[in-house]
Structures are given as C-alpha cells and as structure tokens.
Design an enzyme around this catalytic site. Structure first.
Site, mmCIF file in Angstrom:
data_model
loop_
_atom_site.group_PDB
_atom_site.id
_atom_site.type_symbol
_atom_site.label_atom_id
_atom_site.label_comp_id
_atom_site.label_asym_id
_atom_site.label_seq_id
_atom_site.Cartn_x
_atom_site.Cartn_y
_atom_site.Cartn_z
ATOM 1 N N ARG A 94 0.844 -1.198 0.000
ATOM 2 C CA ARG A 94 0.000 0.000 0.000
ATOM 3 C C ARG A 94 0.872 1.237 0.000
ATOM 4 O O ARG A 94 1.783 1.358 0.822
ATOM 5 C CB ARG A 94 -0.864 0.045 1.264
ATOM 6 N N THR A 98 -1.489 7.459 -0.217
ATOM 7 C CA THR A 98 -2.800 7.299 -0.884
ATOM 8 C C THR A 98 -3.548 6.059 -0.399
ATOM 9 O O THR A 98 -4.750 5.945 -0.609
ATOM 10 C CB THR A 98 -2.614 7.162 -2.407
ATOM 11 N N ASP A 190 0.606 -3.593 12.185
ATOM 12 C CA ASP A 190 1.076 -3.935 10.835
ATOM 13 C C ASP A 190 1.439 -5.418 10.813
ATOM 14 O O ASP A 190 2.431 -5.840 11.419
ATOM 15 C CB ASP A 190 2.292 -3.078 10.472
ATOM 16 N N ASP A 193 5.009 -6.400 9.472
ATOM 17 C CA ASP A 193 6.079 -6.080 10.422
ATOM 18 C C ASP A 193 6.075 -7.037 11.610
ATOM 19 O O ASP A 193 7.141 -7.428 12.107
ATOM 20 C CB ASP A 193 5.929 -4.637 10.920
HETATM 21 C C1 PRP Z 1 -1.022 -4.921 4.302
HETATM 22 C C2 PRP Z 1 -1.829 -6.207 4.384
HETATM 23 C C3 PRP Z 1 -2.664 -6.149 3.143
HETATM 24 C C4 PRP Z 1 -2.937 -4.685 2.996
HETATM 25 C C5 PRP Z 1 -4.321 -4.412 3.468
HETATM 26 O O1 PRP Z 1 0.040 -5.061 3.455
HETATM 27 O O2 PRP Z 1 -1.041 -7.352 4.481
HETATM 28 O O3 PRP Z 1 -2.007 -6.666 1.989
HETATM 29 O O4 PRP Z 1 -1.975 -3.984 3.822
HETATM 30 O O5 PRP Z 1 -4.679 -3.105 3.218
HETATM 31 P P1 PRP Z 1 -5.826 -2.706 2.198
HETATM 32 O O6 PRP Z 1 -6.977 -3.619 2.456
HETATM 33 O O7 PRP Z 1 -6.131 -1.281 2.603
HETATM 34 O O8 PRP Z 1 -5.300 -2.789 0.810
HETATM 35 P P2 PRP Z 1 1.130 -3.898 3.263
HETATM 36 O O9 PRP Z 1 0.697 -2.982 2.173
HETATM 37 O O10 PRP Z 1 1.423 -3.270 4.593
HETATM 38 O O11 PRP Z 1 2.380 -4.668 2.702
HETATM 39 P P3 PRP Z 1 3.326 -5.731 3.430
HETATM 40 O O12 PRP Z 1 2.491 -6.957 3.732
HETATM 41 O O13 PRP Z 1 4.359 -5.987 2.423
HETATM 42 O O14 PRP Z 1 3.864 -5.108 4.689
HETATM 43 N N1 URA Z 2 -2.242 -3.483 6.956
HETATM 44 C C1 URA Z 2 -1.911 -3.977 8.160
HETATM 45 O O1 URA Z 2 -0.931 -4.727 8.284
HETATM 46 N N2 URA Z 2 -2.652 -3.622 9.225
HETATM 47 C C2 URA Z 2 -3.725 -2.816 9.122
HETATM 48 O O2 URA Z 2 -4.381 -2.543 10.139
HETATM 49 C C3 URA Z 2 -4.062 -2.317 7.853
HETATM 50 C C4 URA Z 2 -3.312 -2.677 6.772
#
Ligand code: PRP
Ligand code: URA
Length: 199
Positions: A94, A98, A190, A193
């Site tokens: 994400r 945005t 997160d 993380d």
């Molecule tokens: C997180 C999560 C989803 C997304 C959800 O990933 O694992 O993929 O955010 O958010 P959304 O429903 O608003 O799209 P992130 O973008 O943090 O990436 P990562 O798993 O690589 O840390």
């Molecule tokens: N991605 C995450 O990992 N946690 C949230 O709460 C939203 C998006």
C-alpha cells in the site's frame, strides 16, 4: 480456539515468534472452513479388510495465493491441511499516503485457471489490495476463488463484495473501523512487520 489465539496475536506484547506460530495455527483451523464445501466424488478402494466406496476431493485441485508479504504467514497452515496444493505469489504494497495498492510481483502456477484458488492476507483494511489481487487472478482465467483473511474492517468487506460478489470471504474477526492511516481498529497493527519483525 481461533478467537483465543487471535487475542494473543492482537496483544502488542506478543513477539514475532509467537505471532507467526499463532497465525499458522489459525490458518490451519480456518482452512477447515474454507475447504469444507469442496466437491467430493466416490472412489473404489480396498482396505485391509474389504473393498469399499469412499470419498475424495473431485475435479479441480487447489492453489494457495498469498498476497506478499503478510499473506505468506497463512500458507504453511493451509499446506499442512492440503500438502499437494500449489502456491502462487502476488506482491502488493500500500502506498503510505494514498493507501492505494502497488503491484510489484506476480508468479502463479501455469494451470491456475483450472484450480480452486484460496487467496490469503491476514488484513482486509480498505480492501484495495485484495480486490486488485482478485482482479489479477480473474484476468488469468480463475473462476473459483475464495479469500481468507484474519481481521477485516467493514469497509474492506464492503469493497470486495462490491468488486467481486462471486468471491466468498472468510475472516476470523470483523473489527470496528479504519483510522486516518487506513489501519484497522482495534486490529493488531502492521501484520507484515509483526510476522517478519521488521519494526
Ligand atoms: C497490508 C496487508 C494487506 C494490505 C491491506 O500489506 O497485508 O495486503 O496492507 O490493506 P488494504 O486492504 O487497505 O489494501 P502492506 O501494504 O502493509 O504490505 P506488506 O504486507 O508488504 O507489509
Ligand atoms: N495493513 C496492516 O498490516 N494492518 C492494518 O491494520 C491495515 C493494513
């Protein structure tokens, strides 16, 4: 047991090792629900005692498609349940400002269009990432897709149901709302993380 394990995952004092382990365990338990209506067929076998007619999964085989990174944490639970499943990967993150998803990777089994697909991602927040991943799979001919998440915001569920009304969504919890950073509240922070210990 799913709710019990999720409560421990939500606790900010829970470290990566336990977080990963609990996500794997919940994924196996949720896998029972996600696969419970797969069609079965009769097969003839012979036990050490006699011949019998018994059940096996029929037709399409399974593919698991985690959305990177956090979706990876749900794969091992599902492959414990379905060891022959193939695994594809869709990389999305994400944009921090945005909150729109950005695609950076896609590698799927060649015959993905002939498989039941389970997309995994622990967090369904705005629903943008899941919706884009489902669109990518449909562009490659997938017709039978399920989405398995751990924690969802009502906004994310509504988005996926609007964009993909044919896809059943499985979640362990529906939380209250999204905050101004599009994080799920109360949520668990997160997920990526916490799984990989990057913060
Ligand atoms: C997180 C999560 C989803 C997304 C959800 O990933 O694992 O993929 O955010 O958010 P959304 O429903 O608003 O799209 P992130 O973008 O943090 O990436 P990562 O798993 O690589 O840390
Ligand atoms: N991605 C995450 O990992 N946690 C949230 O709460 C939203 C998006």
């Amino acid at each position: 047991m799913i709710q019990h394990k999720l409560t421990i995952m939500r606790d900010k004092e829970t470290g990566s090792k336990d977080f990963r382990q609990l996500l794997e365990e919940i994924s196996l338990l949720m896998g029972y629900e996600v696969t419970r209506d797969l069609p079965l067929e009769d097969v003839e076998i012979e036990t050490p005692l006699c011949k019998m007619t018994s059940k096996k999964v029929s037709g399409r085989k399974l593919a698991i498609v985690p959305i990177l990174r956090a979706g990876m944490g749900m794969v091992r639970g599902l492959t414990t349940l379905v060891p022959v499943a193939k695994v594809g990967h869709i990389g999305l993150y994400r944009n921090e400002k945005t909150h729109e998803p950005v695609v950076y990777y896609c590698k799927l089994p060649e015959d993905i269009n002939r498989r039941y697909v389970i997309v995994t991602d622990p967090m369904l927040a705005t629903g943008g990432s899941a919706s884009d991943a489902l669109t990518m799979l449909k562009e490659r001919g997938c017709k039978k897709i399920r989405l398995m998440c751990l924690v969802a915001a009502p906004e994310g569920i509504a988005r996926v149901q609007k964009d993909h009304p044919d896809v059943n969504i499985y979640v362990a919890a529906v939380d209250d709302h999204l905050n101004e950073d599009a994080y799920i509240v109360p949520g668990l922070g997160d997920a990526g993380d916490r799984i990989f210990g990057t913060k």
